[in-house]
Design a protein around this motif. Structure first.
Motif: not given
Lengths: 196, 405
Positions: A155, A158, B55, B59, B61, B397-398, B402
């Motif tokens: 995470i 990214r 976004t 999903e 994020e 947060i998924n 991921w």
């Protein structure tokens, strides 16, 4: 009348705070009573323990970072001026301030100052860059034990990839402003006060 | 002529706030808060953040702006939180001529100061000595008479009741307590437990003025211990030694035995465990709700204009507190007896306790809080923080699937 006379706020101080932060007279006196009620030691300053005594703040995952934002570099006590200065970041932007004299210094609750406040929550060492480690630290504070190290690492990677433009693998303030939605900071960076 | 804190209820209209959910504020917040808090949950606010984001992915994020949710909540709680203000005296809208209620003592006008001085004279030279004498005689009578009755063989419970009631009435007069009892048809009966919100030790006297209860508590030394030991000679109160207090099974056993005996008076318990300032009801400890008998809830609400009844035990000792009580104007309160409640099928002790707490809070016009009164002295448990972290991880947060780049 009574021993509280020594803890009263003088008119001149109120005026100075008003100029610096933009809060109104009644807001300042109301926040002053809040300050004194938190100040258990009654010495005119707040320590980190005074903040941690607030249960709702103690259970906030970012509680420690928020408390840190009130204390100037390397100090352990914050006085009322410092307290108000930090709170001023969350004052809503009012219409009548928009046409102010452009030469005057930027108000504390301007958009960029709100963003700077948020930036500093990440940037602990104040080197004006959010490194991968600093980002990971904040992420870890927010998710606790619920996400594994690898996932958290990806995470972070990214996020830096998306934001970083000059390739130094960290996020500077200018890159921070462009990331995501800075409008959010203005929405969430405001608290509505009852008093005018 | 009043020193008043005028809270104007205009919300500052923030031009950018049109995106936030506008949820109507509960009554309690709008009366005494500094800021208008929005009561949306973590999930709702994170969704807002995502909805106004750029976004395209559906999903969840992580976004760097997510910190703003926690940040605002944190700063809001610094400006005004629900818990710390319950452990100090309630602020009044207008002054009642008692210096102790005046937080910003400053000279307003000569007339007001003269009035205050006159009030001071009346209270300290006339009311206080009178009250102290009455209180002393009330307590003295209680000790002497209950000891005497204790020597008489059992069967004189009638006499013992009369003595208790009489002494409490004298004590109530000594405090100039003006009590209004509502719904006396719901008064607690033998074989049950009476629960009430706790503001001050005087709560006991106020309730015992109107009926006979068995008290529960720890045996103290000194004058209070003498009174306790005398009381128990003529009627069955439940006093614990300090060492026994921690033993929950022992406590539960003694309570159950007491309620099983229908000749004994209802037990009086304050489940909050500590004094709160009468603006809210905090978490009820589940011990007394596990016993399984009928619970008689009672709501007590003091009128703060005549004198602040809250005992701030970290600030004042007992003697100091009683002197302050006796030198206020009066203690005016309302007592509501609520209909009896029992634990329902499928309800555990904690849910039952919360149900009773909600009933008391609604009747007394108090804020119903889930926070533990023990936070007066102790730190909050880490499990609450962990809950917040868990919620955030799930909603924003998924954690599964991921996509790795």
């Amino acid at each position: 009348m009574g021993s509280r006379a020594s803890t009263l706020l003088r008119e001149e101080e109120i005026e100075e705070i008003k100029k610096e932060t933009g809060f109104s007279h009644s807001q300042i006196t109301r926040l002053y009573s809040r300050f004194t009620s938190l100040d258990k030691g009654e010495n005119g300053t707040l320590s980190r323990e005074d903040f941690q005594r607030i249960p709702e703040l103690a259970i906030n995952p970012l509680g420690d970072r928020i408390i840190n934002a009130f204390f100037p570099e390397g100090e352990d006590q914050v006085n009322f001026r410092g307290f108000m200065r930090t709170l001023a970041h969350f004052r809503p932007i009012e219409d009548n301030e928009k046409n102010k004299d452009p030469i005057a210094s930027e108000p504390l609750n301007s958009r960029s100052n709100k963003l700077l406040f948020a930036f500093r929550l990440y940037d602990l060492d104040r080197d004006d860059k959010i490194s991968r480690d600093e980002l990971l630290q904040v992420l870890r504070m927010m998710v606790g034990v619920n996400i594994s190290d690898e996932q958290l690492g990806s995470i972070a990677d990214r996020t830096i990839q998306e934001a970083d433009q000059n390739g130094d693998n960290s996020i500077s303030f200018n890159e921070f402003i462009k990331v995501g939605n800075f409008l959010i900071f203005c929405i969430f960076g405001n608290m509505n006060y009852y008093l005018t | 002529m009043y020193i008043s804190h005028l809270w104007e209820r205009q919300c500052l209209c923030c031009c950018v706030n049109s995106v936030s959910l506008s949820i109507p504020l509960p009554h309690s917040l709008s009366v005494s808060g500094i800021i208008a808090k929005e009561l949306s949950s973590l999930e709702q606010e994170i969704q807002e953040l995502r909805a106004s984001g750029t976004t395209l992915s559906s999903e969840p994020e992580f976004e760097m702006a997510d910190i703003m949710y926690f940040c605002r909540r944190g700063v809001e709680s610094i400006v005004d939180d629900e818990v710390t203000k319950r452990f100090s005296a309630q602020e009044l809208e207008s002054w009642n001529l008692l210096t102790r209620s005046n937080f910003n003592a400053r000279h307003i006008s000569l007339r007001l100061s003269v009035l205050w001085g006159l009030g001071l004279f009346i209270r300290y030279s006339f009311l206080l000595p009178l009250r102290v004498t009455l209180a002393a005689s009330g307590i003295g009578l209680l000790v002497v008479l209950t000891t005497i009755v204790g020597f008489i063989p059992s069967g004189w419970t009638y006499l013992s009741e009369k003595i208790h009631l009489m002494s409490y009435r004298i004590c109530v007069r000594s405090l100039t307590a003006i009590i209004t009892y509502h719904n006396s048809e719901n008064k607690p009966k033998n074989g049950g437990i009476c629960v009430a919100n706790h503001t001050t030790p005087i709560d006991v006297i106020i309730l015992a003025n109107d009926g006979c209860y068995s008290m529960v508590g720890q045996i103290h030394g000194g004058l209070i211990g003498v009174v306790q030991r005398a009381m128990v000679k003529s009627s069955p109160h439940i006093w614990f030694e300090r060492s026994e207090v921690k033993d929950r099974h022992l406590v539960a056993e003694r309570l159950s035995n007491h309620v099983a005996d229908k000749t004994k008076h209802p037990i009086l318990i304050f489940p909050e465990g500590t004094c709160i300032n009468n603006t809210s009801v905090m978490m009820f400890k589940k011990g007394s709700f596990e016993i399984g008998c009928t619970v008689y809830p009672v709501a007590i609400k003091y009128d703060p204009r005549f004198g602040d009844a809250f005992w701030n035990s970290s600030k004042f000792g007992m003697v100091n507190y009683l002197l302050r009580m006796m030198s206020s104007w009066a203690i005016v309160c309302s007592v509501w007896y609520l209909p009896p409640m029992s634990r329902e099928e499928g309800e555990d002790a904690v849910q039952f306790a919360n149900r009773v707490k909600a009933a008391i809070a609604t009747q007394g016009g108090l804020v119903d809080l889930l926070w533990d009164g023990g936070l007066k002295r102790g730190k909050v448990k880490n499990t609450f923080k962990e809950e917040q972290q868990k919620l955030y991880s799930k909603s924003s947060i998924n954690a599964t699937g991921w996509p790795l780049k």
